[in-house]
Design an enzyme around this catalytic site. Structure first.
Site, mmCIF file in Angstrom:
data_model
loop_
_atom_site.group_PDB
_atom_site.id
_atom_site.type_symbol
_atom_site.label_atom_id
_atom_site.label_comp_id
_atom_site.label_asym_id
_atom_site.label_seq_id
_atom_site.Cartn_x
_atom_site.Cartn_y
_atom_site.Cartn_z
ATOM 1 N N THR A 157 1.168 -1.284 -0.086
ATOM 2 C CA THR A 157 -0.222 -0.079 0.326
ATOM 3 C C THR A 157 0.807 1.610 0.032
ATOM 4 O OG1 THR A 157 -1.333 1.662 1.000
ATOM 5 C CG2 THR A 157 -0.370 0.178 2.446
ATOM 6 N N ASP A 187 -0.084 4.152 1.058
ATOM 7 C CA ASP A 187 -0.092 4.700 2.209
ATOM 8 C C ASP A 187 0.594 4.253 3.587
ATOM 9 O OD1 ASP A 187 -2.501 5.982 1.062
ATOM 10 O OD2 ASP A 187 -3.662 4.799 2.158
ATOM 11 N N GLY A 198 -2.561 9.450 1.146
ATOM 12 C CA GLY A 198 -2.346 8.649 2.153
ATOM 13 C C GLY A 198 -3.650 8.504 3.283
ATOM 14 N N LEU A 212 -0.696 9.938 -10.936
ATOM 15 C CA LEU A 212 0.761 9.729 -11.011
ATOM 16 C C LEU A 212 1.602 9.080 -9.864
ATOM 17 C CD1 LEU A 212 0.098 13.402 -12.858
ATOM 18 C CD2 LEU A 212 0.183 10.825 -13.863
HETATM 19 O O1 F6P Z 1 -4.185 2.321 -1.515
HETATM 20 C C1 F6P Z 1 -4.638 3.561 -1.036
HETATM 21 C C2 F6P Z 1 -4.807 4.869 -1.878
HETATM 22 O O2 F6P Z 1 -3.901 5.354 -3.006
HETATM 23 C C3 F6P Z 1 -5.593 6.189 -0.950
HETATM 24 O O3 F6P Z 1 -3.957 6.520 -0.720
HETATM 25 C C4 F6P Z 1 -6.274 6.921 -1.809
HETATM 26 O O4 F6P Z 1 -7.272 8.067 -0.590
HETATM 27 C C5 F6P Z 1 -6.961 5.652 -2.358
HETATM 28 O O5 F6P Z 1 -6.182 4.481 -2.385
HETATM 29 C C6 F6P Z 1 -7.778 6.030 -3.448
HETATM 30 O O6 F6P Z 1 -8.489 5.008 -3.868
HETATM 31 P P1 F6P Z 1 -9.306 4.373 -5.409
HETATM 32 O O7 F6P Z 1 -8.820 4.194 -6.225
HETATM 33 O O8 F6P Z 1 -10.059 3.157 -4.967
HETATM 34 O O9 F6P Z 1 -9.945 6.347 -5.786
#
Ligand code: F6P
Length: 421
Positions: free
Chosen positions: A139, A141, A188, A295
């Protein structure tokens, strides 16, 4: 060939190096003579019996996965509720596993996916179905507990630090007569690890980024504006990094994109322009803002070598753990030393990982709340070290990323509609 096949699936938001983990899983299976399948679109493909037959893929294409961004087999956000509520899904998964002689299941994801892995492991155990379930960390995050870092984070950290550094060179060039404030929004969610990584760009006190807004620190508008004003007066411009998860004093996000995913997470995004507009309306400075959004988590051209190596290592360890009979564990990274930077991989129980979010510790945030400490720098620096540039095609000038056939194995069972259950 060994008895029992292995199924690998990707889950949640993808990263620049999740396919390096996939490549390691496939490579290790080949060396250990284990037949390996990949579920199409994570657990959804497992439920629909959409198993990609990796034996039909070209060897070179599978090797090129190591340096290809995105999730090669497709990923999903899909919450498996408890077996009491979603019983049909659990029964179906075991039926699919039995039909294809799957004895090892590797689920590559974050905290929510660790929860899914744990539930599947417990259900299979209760049913007496012999299955080794391994959660594989990933992840951007960086919010999984126990592991020193999450594969995917080091690369987004490198991208973030480098982007704010380069953009600041641009802003500094013209700040006297043009833009005075540049705001960059980073991902994040509830944890400020990516925002903190931006701080690596600053070598000295007045180096950019001048201000970082963390989700762990409630937004203090007056203090922020005063700092922007003072920085512009002193330095000539101000570079700000803001986390998408920034909240105000009563805990509300400054910006929500308006949707909620299957895990109940509010989709964030858009706080960068909100903060930039605030600066403009209160202080009158000309501004630019950037939201790198996907990105930042797909920038494989700027991957950190350490991150790519750790992504590979957890994939290899996951297969070894499954073959050694581990169940309901995750290979995690343990930092052995900072200088020289050394780390190792060890198993940790999924029970201690599922649904737990690791926030940025207060000791990593400067006392004033707008920057990182030396401790944060010591932790972060090794994770962005080294480059892992993908091979480029001379004619097109673009990286040679993998293209897979993604041919499915022949289905053995009747069709299954997830929506009906
Ligand atoms: O997986 C983590 C993440 O990239 C977060 O940082 C972000 O808030 C989220 O996923 C975005 O999720 P999605 O691509 O499902 O909108």
């Amino acid at each position: 060939m060994r008895e029992g096949h292995l199924l690998y699936a990707q889950s949640g938001g993808v990263t620049a190096v999740i396919n390096a983990t996939a490549a390691a899983v496939i490579d290790t299976c080949r060396r250990r003579r284990v037949r390996v399948f990949a579920a199409r679109i994570g657990i959804l493909g497992a439920l629909r019996e959409e198993l990609i037959d990796l034996a039909r893929e070209d060897r070179a294409a599978l090797a090129a996965l190591r340096h290809t961004p995105g999730g090669a087999f497709g990923s999903c956000r899909f919450k498996l509720k408890s077996p009491e509520v979603d019983r049909a899904h659990y029964e179906r998964l075991l039926a699919v596993f039995a039909a294809h002689d799957i004895r090892h299941f590797l689920y590559n994801g974050g905290n929510d996916s660790a929860d899914t892995s744990l539930k599947i492991a417990e259900f299979a155990r209760a049913r007496g179905y012999p299955l080794h379930v391994i959660g594989v960390p990933k992840t951007v995050d960086n919010d999984l507990p126990i592991t020193d870092a999450c594969p995917g984070f080091g690369s987004v950290a490198k991208y973030t630090a480098l982007s704010i550094l380069e953009a600041s060179y641009d802003v500094a060039s013209m700040c006297e007569s043009s833009t005075k404030v540049f705001v960059m929004e980073v991902m994040g969610r509830h944890a400020g690890w990516i925002a903190a990584a931006a701080g690596l760009a600053a070598g000295g006190p007045d180096d950019p980024p001048h201000l970082i807004l963390f989700p762990e620190i409630p937004f203090d508008e007056a203090a922020f504006l005063a700092r922007v004003k003072a920085t512009v007066a002193r330095v000539g411009y101000c570079a700000v990094v803001v986390s998408e998860g920034l909240r105000n004093a009563d805990g509300r996000f400054l910006a929500e994109a308006g949707s909620v995913d299957a895990f109940g997470h509010t989709q964030l995004g858009g706080v960068g322009p909100v903060v930039a507009q605030l600066v403009k309306s209160r202080l009158g400075y000309k501004f630019h803002w950037a939201v790198p959004d996907y990105l930042q988590r797909s920038a494989r051209h700027l991957a950190s070598r350490v991150d790519a190596e750790q992504a590979w290592a957890v994939g290899r360890a996951a297969v070894e753990y499954a073959l050694a009979g581990h169940d309901a564990v995750m290979p995690v990274i343990r930092r052995v030393s900072n200088r020289p930077f050394r780390w190792t991989i060890e198993p940790a129980p999924l029970k201690r990982i599922a649904n737990v979010e690791k926030k940025l510790p207060r000791s990593f945030i400067r006392a004033d709340g707008f920057g990182i400490t030396a401790a944060a720098r010591r932790y972060l620096e090794p994770l962005i070290r080294g480059e892992d540039t993908p091979p480029y095609d001379r004619a097109s000038g673009l990286p040679k990323y993998a293209r897979l056939k993604l041919a499915l194995a022949k289905k053995q069972l009747a069709a299954y509609s997830i929506a009906d259950k």
